[in-house]
Design a protein around this motif. Structure first.
Motif, mmCIF file in Angstrom:
data_model
loop_
_atom_site.group_PDB
_atom_site.id
_atom_site.type_symbol
_atom_site.label_atom_id
_atom_site.label_comp_id
_atom_site.label_asym_id
_atom_site.label_seq_id
_atom_site.Cartn_x
_atom_site.Cartn_y
_atom_site.Cartn_z
ATOM 1 N N ALA A 33 25.542 51.633 41.185
ATOM 2 C CA ALA A 33 25.388 51.322 39.762
ATOM 3 C C ALA A 33 26.696 50.817 39.159
ATOM 4 O O ALA A 33 26.699 49.959 38.288
ATOM 5 C CB ALA A 33 24.897 52.561 39.013
ATOM 6 N N ASP A 34 27.807 51.369 39.620
ATOM 7 C CA ASP A 34 29.130 50.964 39.116
ATOM 8 C C ASP A 34 29.879 50.224 40.220
ATOM 9 O O ASP A 34 31.015 50.532 40.542
ATOM 10 C CB ASP A 34 29.919 52.177 38.626
ATOM 11 N N TYR A 35 29.209 49.233 40.767
ATOM 12 C CA TYR A 35 29.658 48.554 41.982
ATOM 13 C C TYR A 35 31.079 48.012 41.883
ATOM 14 O O TYR A 35 31.860 48.101 42.834
ATOM 15 C CB TYR A 35 28.683 47.419 42.302
ATOM 16 N N TYR A 36 31.459 47.416 40.767
ATOM 17 C CA TYR A 36 32.753 46.735 40.675
ATOM 18 C C TYR A 36 33.930 47.700 40.528
ATOM 19 O O TYR A 36 35.085 47.281 40.570
ATOM 20 C CB TYR A 36 32.762 45.764 39.489
ATOM 21 N N ILE A 37 33.651 48.985 40.371
ATOM 22 C CA ILE A 37 34.707 49.974 40.157
ATOM 23 C C ILE A 37 35.336 50.398 41.489
ATOM 24 O O ILE A 37 34.641 50.642 42.469
ATOM 25 C CB ILE A 37 34.143 51.221 39.436
ATOM 26 N N ASP A 38 36.648 50.485 41.502
ATOM 27 C CA ASP A 38 37.365 51.005 42.668
ATOM 28 C C ASP A 38 37.595 52.500 42.462
ATOM 29 O O ASP A 38 38.417 52.903 41.649
ATOM 30 C CB ASP A 38 38.699 50.282 42.840
ATOM 31 N N LEU B 294 43.065 41.538 40.766
ATOM 32 C CA LEU B 294 42.379 40.263 40.938
ATOM 33 C C LEU B 294 40.974 40.432 41.501
ATOM 34 O O LEU B 294 40.069 39.649 41.201
ATOM 35 C CB LEU B 294 43.215 39.382 41.876
ATOM 36 N N LEU B 295 40.781 41.456 42.319
ATOM 37 C CA LEU B 295 39.543 41.621 43.074
ATOM 38 C C LEU B 295 38.299 41.629 42.183
ATOM 39 O O LEU B 295 37.330 40.903 42.454
ATOM 40 C CB LEU B 295 39.598 42.908 43.906
ATOM 41 N N GLU B 296 38.279 42.456 41.158
ATOM 42 C CA GLU B 296 37.083 42.561 40.327
ATOM 43 C C GLU B 296 36.734 41.215 39.709
ATOM 44 O O GLU B 296 35.562 40.826 39.650
ATOM 45 C CB GLU B 296 37.260 43.603 39.233
ATOM 46 N N ASN B 297 37.745 40.475 39.274
ATOM 47 C CA ASN B 297 37.504 39.170 38.675
ATOM 48 C C ASN B 297 36.822 38.232 39.666
ATOM 49 O O ASN B 297 35.861 37.524 39.331
ATOM 50 C CB ASN B 297 38.830 38.573 38.203
ATOM 51 N N LEU B 298 37.306 38.240 40.910
ATOM 52 C CA LEU B 298 36.721 37.377 41.936
ATOM 53 C C LEU B 298 35.291 37.792 42.270
ATOM 54 O O LEU B 298 34.412 36.945 42.464
ATOM 55 C CB LEU B 298 37.581 37.414 43.206
ATOM 56 N N MET B 299 35.050 39.099 42.347
ATOM 57 C CA MET B 299 33.712 39.584 42.679
ATOM 58 C C MET B 299 32.699 39.201 41.596
ATOM 59 O O MET B 299 31.600 38.718 41.894
ATOM 60 C CB MET B 299 33.752 41.100 42.878
ATOM 61 N N VAL B 300 33.078 39.419 40.361
ATOM 62 C CA VAL B 300 32.184 39.100 39.247
ATOM 63 C C VAL B 300 31.923 37.595 39.188
ATOM 64 O O VAL B 300 30.785 37.143 38.998
ATOM 65 C CB VAL B 300 32.771 39.605 37.918
ATOM 66 N N LYS B 301 32.973 36.806 39.374
ATOM 67 C CA LYS B 301 32.826 35.352 39.323
ATOM 68 C C LYS B 301 31.912 34.855 40.433
ATOM 69 O O LYS B 301 31.061 33.991 40.210
ATOM 70 C CB LYS B 301 34.196 34.686 39.437
ATOM 71 N N PHE B 302 32.063 35.410 41.634
ATOM 72 C CA PHE B 302 31.198 34.991 42.739
ATOM 73 C C PHE B 302 29.741 35.323 42.448
ATOM 74 O O PHE B 302 28.850 34.501 42.687
ATOM 75 C CB PHE B 302 31.637 35.662 44.043
ATOM 76 N N ASP B 303 29.488 36.516 41.940
ATOM 77 C CA ASP B 303 28.109 36.905 41.641
ATOM 78 C C ASP B 303 27.491 36.022 40.563
ATOM 79 O O ASP B 303 26.285 35.781 40.560
ATOM 80 C CB ASP B 303 28.057 38.367 41.199
ATOM 81 N N ARG B 304 28.320 35.518 39.687
ATOM 82 C CA ARG B 304 27.814 34.684 38.594
ATOM 83 C C ARG B 304 27.629 33.230 39.025
ATOM 84 O O ARG B 304 26.669 32.562 38.636
ATOM 85 C CB ARG B 304 28.774 34.753 37.402
ATOM 86 N N THR B 305 28.548 32.707 39.845
ATOM 87 C CA THR B 305 28.559 31.270 40.140
ATOM 88 C C THR B 305 28.398 30.928 41.611
ATOM 89 O O THR B 305 28.205 29.763 41.940
ATOM 90 C CB THR B 305 29.888 30.662 39.671
ATOM 91 N N SER C 20 48.590 28.967 40.883
ATOM 92 C CA SER C 20 48.811 30.243 40.206
ATOM 93 C C SER C 20 47.493 30.766 39.669
ATOM 94 O O SER C 20 46.557 30.024 39.434
ATOM 95 C CB SER C 20 49.796 30.053 39.053
ATOM 96 N N THR C 21 47.413 32.073 39.459
ATOM 97 C CA THR C 21 46.188 32.695 38.955
ATOM 98 C C THR C 21 46.529 33.696 37.873
ATOM 99 O O THR C 21 47.617 34.272 37.838
ATOM 100 C CB THR C 21 45.441 33.438 40.060
ATOM 101 N N GLU C 22 45.571 33.928 36.979
ATOM 102 C CA GLU C 22 45.701 34.980 35.976
ATOM 103 C C GLU C 22 45.281 36.296 36.588
ATOM 104 O O GLU C 22 44.373 36.354 37.406
ATOM 105 C CB GLU C 22 44.818 34.656 34.774
ATOM 106 N N ASN C 23 45.932 37.372 36.189
ATOM 107 C CA ASN C 23 45.617 38.686 36.739
ATOM 108 C C ASN C 23 44.724 39.471 35.796
ATOM 109 O O ASN C 23 44.852 39.399 34.588
ATOM 110 C CB ASN C 23 46.918 39.478 36.966
ATOM 111 N N MET C 24 43.821 40.214 36.389
ATOM 112 C CA MET C 24 42.878 41.029 35.637
ATOM 113 C C MET C 24 43.215 42.499 35.823
ATOM 114 O O MET C 24 43.745 42.888 36.863
ATOM 115 C CB MET C 24 41.449 40.766 36.125
ATOM 116 N N PRO C 25 42.905 43.352 34.818
ATOM 117 C CA PRO C 25 43.178 44.779 34.987
ATOM 118 C C PRO C 25 42.294 45.409 36.039
ATOM 119 O O PRO C 25 41.176 44.974 36.253
ATOM 120 C CB PRO C 25 42.863 45.365 33.602
ATOM 121 N N THR C 26 42.817 46.424 36.713
ATOM 122 C CA THR C 26 42.026 47.171 37.686
ATOM 123 C C THR C 26 41.607 48.488 37.059
ATOM 124 O O THR C 26 41.862 48.754 35.896
ATOM 125 C CB THR C 26 42.839 47.407 38.972
ATOM 126 N N ALA C 27 40.958 49.349 37.814
ATOM 127 C CA ALA C 27 40.488 50.624 37.285
ATOM 128 C C ALA C 27 40.677 51.719 38.305
ATOM 129 O O ALA C 27 40.556 51.489 39.498
ATOM 130 C CB ALA C 27 39.025 50.515 36.898
#
Length: 749
Positions: free
Chosen positions: A216-221, A273-284, A703-710
């Motif tokens: 249910a909270d798949y993207y969470i580390d 960075l990981l969560e951003n990439l995972m979410v983006k892949f699932d969307r696009t 270069s890439t923008e960094n996203m917060p982790t959890a």
């Protein structure tokens, strides 16, 4: 069949027991079942002696000059896959230990799963991170006890204190089909150093083969690799290793002092960075560009824009082209420039889209043919889920459909197989364009009040389609063909015949023909073919489908399937009328031969996803978004990926540690708890990323923008009570344990 083991490394003073551990791998791996590629990613000169003498028959060292860059373990692994000559590859970090028996077990697992033919399958070899004392004990057991693997597995199962620090069931020791891995592009170029890069790969691999429902909270580390709570992506990825461990297959990660390597440990930055990439892949479904197969000696030029949907859709076919150079057709202003480029860079083959798609591409195509240059033309085939990479031309102008290529006797086994294919095709609902649910031929005859009359079925095509523009033949155009149909309608006895027409599902502006019946736009094409007595058309793919039904097909244009015995080409509307009125007999033997040839030697097959869009002329178009290939044929080269595997029932033992079906269902209902986020982590300036081109040149990393982790830390009631008692009764021990646990968590990815 062999498997390639890839060992990515950079030897420095910080790599503990480098020579010893490489020798362990080399000595324990069975040479008759595995090849080993040690990817030396920039070892400084003073440490190169560590690698001397390791090469032998099944062990090679691939050196990549990157001494001035941060060690990029993902890129190192990718290079190993690119240079592998085997169909299945496996990642084996330098600190992983396994006995010869264990490697044999891994090999048998691959063979039993038929992974060289089941391309979308993959698994993780579970890795258990040993303590210093656990490492010493395991090595002693492996030298003194012939049943060491069983003894060690028992220690792991019984959670013997001080032996294992933590597990990784969804580990970086991924075993995967090479072509599939190259097709998805390997590791994201946005990662560097070490940390999280393997989870991004697992995320994308699992999208093709999902063993169970996502958490249910798949993207969470959760920062925890245990298999008690079905939460976060780590628990989901564990599904790809739990069953492997149950078979007694695992790696031991040998203890080593904490490595002090500038820029290597990038866990904070990469996990952000990981969560951003995972979410983006699932969307696009965006992935890294497909990787070249650098073990091939072939060099190919792909005339496609890398941002185009077609390029992305055929990603699993591209690695088989060898060393790829990708340029847009617009990069060549004239055919001479293209030929000069091919000869200068010694290009063996050119891949291009439908050459009749625009005049510029057509000029390039014609010059390729004039100069006898090898090429492949890609487009959609005429059968459901079919595509082609034709080395002999496009549609009617291709030698692939000449009788010399297909009019040959079939064996009884081949004939039986093609009869089964035709039976399934006739009774399926699958079509090239959207159709409504099937009904029946009897229903249509009643619905259209046909009675005992014969039915002439006329499927119209689109006026702007390639085949109706360039291969119109005697009919000249769709509009002129309508005049032919009007002539037929005026001269065919209405007491004997009913003409049923159907417009192309995407065509809305075509004028109507008088004296005929128009089927609903979504009427199923198979029902209309089944109900009719003859088919009259230009050169639509419907003609090929009609042959599967054994129906006589009268063609007014140049059709690739219009051969003696299986279709009836005509030169005028008067000849068409005569053919329609006469008795026509098709040869089932020749139809079988033709079908066998196109499905076994010409067409590739893969399920597709489309997006409807508008063309420049305002007409509707379906653009392919993704193709999940099952079989790929690139001329004489054939790649079998197989079908996508189905998931596992929740009643399987695989889910037992999570509480089985009930445990998984309950976990999926629970809302995700609040998370503690960390601020974005800046990127070290040292980082670069190299892409291998056919000329082995480096390209800078974007270069890439960094996203917060959890970070989530969970305690159940019993854990909380124990910790509270410890704090009250032995506060010094509580503080000591808290420090150890914090350190322990930081070592886990």
């Amino acid at each position: 069949m062999k498997i390639t083991i890839i060992v990515p490394l950079r030897v420095t003073e910080g790599v503990y027991q480098a020579r010893l551990r490489l020798e362990q791998i080399s000595n324990n791996v069975p040479a008759d079942k595995f090849n080993i590629i040690i990817v030396d990613y920039g070892t400084p000169k003073k440490f190169l002696s560590t690698l001397e003498g390791l090469e032998k028959e099944n062990v090679s060292i691939l050196r990549y000059e990157a001494t001035k860059e941060i060690f990029n373990i993902g890129h190192a692994r990718d290079l190993g896959v690119q240079y592998s000559k085997d169909d299945v590859v496996m990642f084996n970090d330098i600190d992983f230990f396994a006995s010869t028996k264990m490697y044999n077990n891994i090999y048998e697992e691959v063979i039993s799963r038929d992974m060289h033919n089941s391309g979308y399958d993959f698994f993780c070899v579970p890795v258990f991170f040993l303590s210093e004392s656990g490492t010493k004990t395991s090595l002693e057991l492996n030298t003194s006890n012939p049943f060491a693997d069983r003894v060690i597995q028992r220690k792991i199962i019984e959670a013997e204190n001080s032996f294992v620090e933590f597990p990784a069931y969804g580990s970086s020791a991924i075993v995967v089909n090479k072509n599939h891995y190259l097709g998805i592009g390997g590791h994201s170029r946005e990662f560097f150093g070490h940390g999280a890069e393997d989870y991004d790969v697992l995320h994308r691999l699992s999208s093709y083969y999902s063993k169970g429902p996502r958490t249910a909270d798949y993207y969470i580390d959760t920062k925890s690799n245990d298999i008690k709570n079905y939460r976060g992506f780590r628990a989901f990825f564990a599904l790809y290793g739990i069953d492997i461990f149950s078979k007694g297959i695992f790696f031991l990660h040998q203890w080593h002092p904490k490595r002090i390597i500038p820029g290597y440990h990038q866990s904070k930055r990469n996990f952000a960075l990981l969560e951003n990439l995972m979410v983006k892949f699932d969307r696009t479904r965006e992935q890294p560009l497909p990787l070249s197969n650098l073990s091939s000696t072939e060099s190919s030029l792909v005339l496609l824009d890398t941002k185009s949907q077609t390029f992305k859709a055929i990603r699993h076919a591209l690695p088989s082209l060898g060393q790829m150079t990708v340029l847009s057709e617009s990069d060549f202003t004239n055919p001479d420039e293209l030929i000069n480029f091919i000869e200068t860079y010694k290009i063996d083959k050119v891949l291009l889209l439908n050459p009749y798609g625009n005049e510029h591409r057509l000029s390039l195509y014609r010059e390729l043919r004039n100069q006898n240059k090898s090429y492949l033309v890609f487009d959609r085939g005429a059968l459901p889920d079919s595509w082609f990479f034709d080395p002999n031309g496009f549609n009617y102008d291709s030698k692939s459909y000449h009788p010399d290529a297909w009019d040959k006797p079939l064996t009884q086994e081949q004939d039986d197989e093609i009869e089964e294919y035709l039976f399934n095709l006739r009774n399926s609902e699958e079509t090239l364009e959207h159709n409504a649910a099937r009904k029946s031929a009897r229903y249509l005859r009643e619905f259209y009040q046909v009675g005992n009359r014969k039915i002439l079925f006329v499927p119209f095509q689109r006026p702007t389609d390639t085949v109706t523009t360039y291969f119109a033949g005697p009919a000249e155009s769709v509009y002129e063909f309508q005049n032919w149909v009007q002539f037929i309608a005026n001269n065919l006895s209405k007491s004997e015949w009913v003409i049923i027409c159907k417009n192309h599902p995407l065509e809305k502006e075509l004028p109507k023909v008088d004296g005929v019946i128009y089927a609903d736009n979504d009427a199923h094409i198979h029902d209309l073919i089944s109900a009719c007595d003859k088919v009259f058309l230009m050169n639509s793919g419907v003609g090929l489908i009609a042959q599967a039904f054994g129906k006589p097909v009268v063609c007014s244009a140049n059709a690739f399937y219009a051969h003696d015995g299986i279709a009836f080409p005509v030169e005028s509307k008067e000849e068409a009328l005569k053919k329609i009125k006469s008795k026509l007999k098709v040869s089932q033997e020749k139809i079988n031969r033709f079908y066998w040839h196109i499905i076994k030697n010409v067409y590739s097959f893969g399920q597709s996803k489309y997006r409807k869009t508008k063309a420049a002329d305002g007409t509707d178009r379906n653009i392919v978004q993704e193709i999940i290939f099952e079989d790929i044929r690139l001329g004489e080269r054939k790649i079998h990926l197989g079908s996508v595997l189905k998931g596992v029932t929740l009643d399987a033992p695989l889910f037992a540690s999570f509480g089985g079906r009930d445990g998984i269902k309950n976990a999926l209902k629970k809302p995700a708890p609040a998370v503690k986020t960390t601020p974005p982590v800046s990127k070290p300036s040292l980082a670069t990323n190299k892409q291998i081109t056919p000329q082995n040149k480096a390209t800078p990393k974007n270069s890439t923008e960094n996203m917060p982790t959890a970070e989530i830390i969970t305690l159940n009631k019993s854990q909380f009570r124990r910790k509270l008692n410890k704090l009250v009764n032995t506060p010094s021990l509580f503080i000591k344990d808290a420090f150890i646990n914090k350190k322990h968590r930081s070592t886990q990815k």
